[in-house]
Design an enzyme around this catalytic site. Structure first.
Site, PDB file in Angstrom:
ATOM      1  N   GLN A  61      19.979 148.509  91.605  1.00 26.68           N
ATOM      2  CA  GLN A  61      20.229 148.163  93.004  1.00 26.68           C
ATOM      3  C   GLN A  61      21.693 148.397  93.367  1.00 26.68           C
ATOM      4  O   GLN A  61      22.570 147.676  92.887  1.00 26.68           O
ATOM      5  CB  GLN A  61      19.899 146.672  93.209  1.00 26.68           C
TER       6      GLN A  61
ATOM      7  N   TYR B  61      23.873 147.779  95.961  1.00 27.36           N
ATOM      8  CA  TYR B  61      24.234 147.077  97.195  1.00 27.36           C
ATOM      9  C   TYR B  61      25.728 146.713  97.184  1.00 27.36           C
ATOM     10  O   TYR B  61      26.492 147.205  97.983  1.00 27.36           O
ATOM     11  CB  TYR B  61      23.406 145.786  97.326  1.00 27.36           C
ATOM     12  N   SER B  62      26.136 145.819  96.247  1.00 29.47           N
ATOM     13  CA  SER B  62      27.489 145.250  96.281  1.00 29.47           C
ATOM     14  C   SER B  62      28.562 146.305  96.017  1.00 29.47           C
ATOM     15  O   SER B  62      28.359 147.232  95.240  1.00 29.47           O
ATOM     16  CB  SER B  62      27.629 144.156  95.213  1.00 29.47           C
TER      17      SER B  62
ATOM     18  N   SER C 295      23.362 145.822  88.223  1.00 29.25           N
ATOM     19  CA  SER C 295      22.691 145.406  86.990  1.00 29.25           C
ATOM     20  C   SER C 295      21.988 146.591  86.348  1.00 29.25           C
ATOM     21  O   SER C 295      21.216 147.288  87.014  1.00 29.25           O
ATOM     22  CB  SER C 295      21.663 144.298  87.277  1.00 29.25           C
TER      23      SER C 295
ATOM     24  N   GLU D 238      13.652 140.176  96.938  1.00 30.77           N
ATOM     25  CA  GLU D 238      14.447 139.831  95.755  1.00 30.77           C
ATOM     26  C   GLU D 238      14.507 138.317  95.583  1.00 30.77           C
ATOM     27  O   GLU D 238      14.290 137.786  94.491  1.00 30.77           O
ATOM     28  CB  GLU D 238      15.869 140.410  95.891  1.00 30.77           C
TER      29      GLU D 238
ATOM     30  N   GLU E 277      25.922 129.764  99.416  1.00 30.63           N
ATOM     31  CA  GLU E 277      26.493 129.565 100.750  1.00 30.63           C
ATOM     32  C   GLU E 277      25.867 130.546 101.748  1.00 30.63           C
ATOM     33  O   GLU E 277      25.528 130.183 102.875  1.00 30.63           O
ATOM     34  CB  GLU E 277      28.025 129.765 100.728  1.00 30.63           C
TER      35      GLU E 277
END
Ligand SMILES: Cc1cc2nc3c(=O)[nH]c(=O)nc-3n(C[C@H](O)[C@H](O)[C@H](O)COP(=O)(O)OP(=O)(O)OC[C@H]3O[C@@H](n4cnc5c(N)ncnc54)[C@H](O)[C@@H]3O)c2cc1C
Length: 404
Positions: free
Chosen positions: A140, A142-143, A175, A257, A387
């Site tokens: 993935q 994304y970040s 990951s 997810e 959060e």
């Protein structure tokens, strides 16, 4: 969708039970049998000592042949084509029989469901069968270093070069990127708009210009990588959905997810008690004489039952409706808090034995419990921090105004 009565479902359960008992490889029946831990993730890069003969791979292939690695996906792509009630029976029987999971896969948990919703026929036919059969392992993307919680701030560029897209940029915390064959990736296709300038693309990790650098943790393990894309050329057909329409797909995938992370705490999942019953462990260390600890353990066990019931209820709602909703953020948040509290209580119960993660003087279950405690610290970060999930609950579930 066919409506099944109790008699049909009972007959189906018997059929599933018999099939699993007949097809589970004998080598896996011993619960202590050690197999290559990578095998269950499949993919083209898995070689392992026994290669294709690895009993886990044999198990994966047999279940995949039935379509039961993706029980509800359409048969046209190799899925089981089962109704939700039947799929639940397959999951229940795999858990009840103590069978190992046939396949762990980001493709099954995250990408596949959004391909079914957003991809064109060609893309579905190219990717879904390989996901179902465990032939391709996905990661993935994304970040990024400057875009974690503020994911829409991502900067990895994707430029239209006429006959192909060109990708340049960096992802982080990807990951298993070094073990993956393909990456589902968020990229910037318009720098003038934030959310409306993002697209969702699929990248073959063997292409020139793709580089992965594993990030080594204090434990010595390396579950994730920095991923670099330098002048990577991908076909035009690897764009999923609309150009600049990737944010909607990105959010939908996060719901899958989060649902999947939480499912580990539901019926048949092992996340809630992987290291044994909390009260039994505390008893074996003579820690239950502490009234305060006893109360907190009881509370944690009660919370676990409540969490399980809530997961079962939301899963039923999801099956009956349009899949997961923003409410998955509630479960993701609660499951992370539960898991962290449970593992804190576990190591607290173990006294000084709860201090070591390696070396003599600590038994294997003790080392596992301490490693598990360290791992739970990531539960409130991965898949969106607690959060951020609370913000989603406030805005999308409770409908509170956005302060921005
Ligand atoms: C085990 C693990 C596996 C991962 N695997 C992947 C992967 O495969 N692919 C991938 O792309 N990413 C992956 N990630 C990355 C993960 O998605 C990010 O770490 C996460 O989204 C948080 O981003 P960040 O680390 O940049 O923290 P930041 O966004 O910098 O957040 C730092 C702190 O600020 C808080 N914060 C930030 N914004 C707000 C806000 N608006 N309101 C309140 N608090 C806020 C956060 O909650 C957090 O406590 C993984 C992370 C972990 C821990």
């Amino acid at each position: 969708m066919a409506d099944f009565g109790a008699t049909e479902l009972d007959a189906f359960r018997t059929e599933v039970r018999e099939w699993l008992a007949t097809n589970y490889p004998a080598e896996l029946k011993d619960p202590g049998a050690t197999t290559d831990p990578e095998a269950v993730w499949g993919g083209q890069r898995f070689v392992g000592a026994a290669g294709d003969g690895d009993p886990q791979i044999v198990w994966m292939r047999r279940v995949a042949e039935k379509g039961w690695t993706a029980p509800t996906w359409p048969k046209a792509y190799g899925g089981g084509g089962l109704a939700p009630a039947q799929a639940r029976i397959v999951e229940q029987e795999i858990g009840r029989g103590g069978y190992r999971s046939p396949l762990l896969s980001f493709g099954l948990w995250m990408l596949g469901p959004v391909l079914l919703e957003y991809a064109n026929d060609e893309q579905k036919l190219q990717h879904l069968p390989k996901i179902i059969r465990g032939e391709v392992r996905w990661c993935q993307g994304y970040s990024e270093p400057g875009a974690g919680s503020d994911l829409a701030g991502l900067a990895t560029r994707c430029e239209d070069k006429g006959d192909h897209w060109q990708i340049d940029g960096q992802k982080v915390w990807t990951s298993y990127a070094d073990k993956a064959d393909w990456c589902f990736c968020l990229v910037r296709t318009d720098t003038t708009k934030k959310h409306e300038g993002i697209s969702f693309v699929l990248i073959d990790m063997r292409l020139p210009g793709v580089e992965t650098r594993p990030i080594k943790l204090i434990s010595g393990e390396s579950p994730f990588c920095e991923t670099f894309f330098t002048g990577v050329k991908i076909p035009k057909g690897n764009l999923v959905g609309r150009l600049n329409g990737g944010w909607e797909i990105a959010k939908r995938l996060l719901q899958y997810e989060r649902q999947n992370i939480s499912a580990g705490f539901g019926e048949g999942g092992t996340a809630g008690g992987a290291s044994g019953d909390l009260a039994e462990v505390a008893k074996s260390y003579e820690a239950l004489t502490d009234g305060d600890l006893r109360r907190r353990i009881t509370e944690n066990k009660m919370n676990f039952q409540a969490l399980r019931q809530t997961i079962a209820r939301t899963a039923a709602e999801s099956r009956a409706g349009n899949g997961p909703s923003a409410a998955t953020s509630i479960i993701k948040y609660a499951a992370a808090e539960f898991a962290k509290e449970r593992s804190e209580l576990m190591v607290e119960s173990m006294g000084v034995q709860g201090l070591g993660w390696s070396g003599d003087g600590f038994s294997e279950p003790e080392r596992l419990a301490v490693r598990g405690w360290l791992r739970t610290k990531a539960n409130s970060i991965e898949g969106g921090t607690s959060e951020v999930n609370l913000n989603v609950v406030a805005k999308r579930v409770l409908g509170l105004p956005d302060p921005k």
